[in-house]
Design a protein around this motif. Structure first.
Motif, PDB file in Angstrom:
ATOM      1  N   GLN A  23       4.769   6.171   2.968  1.00  0.00           N
ATOM      2  CA  GLN A  23       4.191   6.333   1.554  1.00  0.00           C
ATOM      3  C   GLN A  23       4.299   7.538   1.106  1.00  0.00           C
ATOM      4  O   GLN A  23       3.865   8.745   1.826  1.00  0.00           O
ATOM      5  CB  GLN A  23       2.733   5.833   1.912  1.00  0.00           C
ATOM      6  CG  GLN A  23       2.059   5.776   0.606  1.00  0.00           C
ATOM      7  CD  GLN A  23       0.667   5.090   0.803  1.00  0.00           C
ATOM      8  OE1 GLN A  23       0.078   5.051   1.875  1.00  0.00           O
ATOM      9  NE2 GLN A  23       0.028   4.768  -0.372  1.00  0.00           N
ATOM     10  N   LYS A  24       4.985   7.764   0.225  1.00  0.00           N
ATOM     11  CA  LYS A  24       5.037   9.263  -0.562  1.00  0.00           C
ATOM     12  C   LYS A  24       3.819   9.712  -1.207  1.00  0.00           C
ATOM     13  O   LYS A  24       2.725   8.799  -1.485  1.00  0.00           O
ATOM     14  CB  LYS A  24       5.936   9.111  -1.668  1.00  0.00           C
ATOM     15  CG  LYS A  24       7.415   8.472  -1.294  1.00  0.00           C
ATOM     16  CD  LYS A  24       8.278   8.234  -2.406  1.00  0.00           C
ATOM     17  CE  LYS A  24       9.713   7.752  -2.063  1.00  0.00           C
ATOM     18  NZ  LYS A  24      10.665   7.521  -3.186  1.00  0.00           N
ATOM     19  N   GLU A  36       6.719   3.849  -2.059  1.00  0.00           N
ATOM     20  CA  GLU A  36       6.766   3.589  -0.748  1.00  0.00           C
ATOM     21  C   GLU A  36       8.593   3.482  -0.511  1.00  0.00           C
ATOM     22  O   GLU A  36       9.137   3.037  -1.443  1.00  0.00           O
ATOM     23  CB  GLU A  36       6.311   2.384  -0.024  1.00  0.00           C
ATOM     24  CG  GLU A  36       4.959   2.418  -0.079  1.00  0.00           C
ATOM     25  CD  GLU A  36       4.416   1.112   0.670  1.00  0.00           C
ATOM     26  OE1 GLU A  36       3.440   1.018   1.338  1.00  0.00           O
ATOM     27  OE2 GLU A  36       5.181   0.105   0.405  1.00  0.00           O
ATOM     28  N   GLU A  37       9.045   4.108   0.462  1.00  0.00           N
ATOM     29  CA  GLU A  37      10.360   3.775   0.780  1.00  0.00           C
ATOM     30  C   GLU A  37      10.711   3.630   2.254  1.00  0.00           C
ATOM     31  O   GLU A  37      10.062   3.532   3.233  1.00  0.00           O
ATOM     32  CB  GLU A  37      11.054   5.112   0.466  1.00  0.00           C
ATOM     33  CG  GLU A  37      10.808   6.373   1.639  1.00  0.00           C
ATOM     34  CD  GLU A  37      11.581   7.797   1.212  1.00  0.00           C
ATOM     35  OE1 GLU A  37      12.820   7.358   1.229  1.00  0.00           O
ATOM     36  OE2 GLU A  37      11.038   8.607   1.308  1.00  0.00           O
ATOM     37  N   GLY A  79      13.627  13.116  10.214  1.00  0.00           N
ATOM     38  CA  GLY A  79      12.958  13.705   9.139  1.00  0.00           C
ATOM     39  C   GLY A  79      11.509  13.373   8.954  1.00  0.00           C
ATOM     40  O   GLY A  79      10.881  13.798   7.977  1.00  0.00           O
ATOM     41  N   TYR A  80      10.948  12.371   9.699  1.00  0.00           N
ATOM     42  CA  TYR A  80       9.455  11.877   9.375  1.00  0.00           C
ATOM     43  C   TYR A  80       8.411  11.948  10.432  1.00  0.00           C
ATOM     44  O   TYR A  80       7.678  11.442  10.500  1.00  0.00           O
ATOM     45  CB  TYR A  80       9.597  10.432   9.209  1.00  0.00           C
ATOM     46  CG  TYR A  80      10.508  10.033   7.979  1.00  0.00           C
ATOM     47  CD1 TYR A  80       9.881  10.425   6.693  1.00  0.00           C
ATOM     48  CD2 TYR A  80      11.939   9.700   7.848  1.00  0.00           C
ATOM     49  CE1 TYR A  80      10.526   9.820   5.509  1.00  0.00           C
ATOM     50  CE2 TYR A  80      12.449   9.572   6.795  1.00  0.00           C
ATOM     51  CZ  TYR A  80      11.986   9.636   5.433  1.00  0.00           C
ATOM     52  OH  TYR A  80      12.647   9.592   4.317  1.00  0.00           O
TER      53      TYR A  80
END
Length: 233
Positions: A23-24, A36-37, A79-80
């Motif tokens: 969730q951005k 979202e992505e 990267g998350y």
């Protein structure tokens, strides 16, 4: 996503396919509905073979294969966050309890050939049951020429119709090399109630073991001399 990014580049048994969304931060954005992505996915599937229940419990009537799922694939882009995999796995426990209450046991494997010892399972408190005691027969990677990369047993079966050394001798018709693939670490997790989980632990067929650290398996390579019908380590 699994076929493109997972190290196996292949899908597997699947009962539930779960998307992992990021969730951005939209606090300072305007008119952007794409908040979202999709950053990863994972799948749970019914374990292959009826013997899985008997390999977990000394009482094979304790549960059926319909009460057990295997975590078959997991991929998340980098990267998350350092602990994203264990956080996601932990979140699926709650999801399964709510959406598949008949599932009481999870099972998964970590592959030493990929330098995996199951750190994500250790972080989410799975039960470790050792490495290699549950594999019924060894599997082999194949190399026809010394300069070739090793072909995984799954690809060997797809190409030659069998991964058995005797059948490969007939199919290839020339000398080749086999490398015994590393046996995998096995982890299990109980999703039942506290009372059910205590009962499950009492009838575990194999004892709980200490988590592996810096685990190394010896590489065993065999040259197959077809003309002489000879195996040479």
């Amino acid at each position: 996503m699994i076929k493109k990014f997972h190290y196996t580049h292949s899908f597997s048994s699947c009962r539930f396919a779960l998307g992992i969304f990021y969730q951005k931060d939209t606090q300072h954005r305007f008119f952007d509905t794409e908040d979202e992505e999709l950053i990863g996915c994972m799948s749970y599937g019914y374990p292959v073979g009826r013997s899985v229940v008997g390999s977990i419990f000394s009482d094979d009537k304790m549960l059926t294969t319909k009460n057990i799922l295997e975590l078959t694939r997991l991929f998340i882009h980098d990267g998350y966050g350092k602990n994203i995999e264990s956080h996601v796995i932990s979140s699926t426990f709650k999801w399964l309890k709510e959406n598949a209450p008949n599932i009481k046991v999870l099972i998964s494997y970590a592959d030493p050939e990929q330098s995996h010892d199951g750190a994500i399972y250790q972080a989410t408190n799975w039960i470790y049951q050792g490495c290699g005691d549950f594999q019924l027969a060894p599997t082999y990677s194949l190399r026809v020429n010394e300069e070739d990369d090793w072909m995984h047993s799954r690809s060997v079966y797809s190409k030659y119709g069998s991964a058995a050394p005797k059948n490969l001798m007939k199919a290839i018709g020339r000398d080749f090399w086999l490398k015994k693939e590393a046996t995998k670490h096995r982890y299990i997790y109980f999703l039942g109630s506290k009372a059910e989980n205590r009962k499950f632990r009492k009838v575990m067929k194999h004892p709980e073991m200490k988590y592996p650290k810096n685990y190394v398996q010896e590489v065993e390579i065999t040259k197959i001399e077809v003309e002489n019908n000879k195996w040479e380590n």
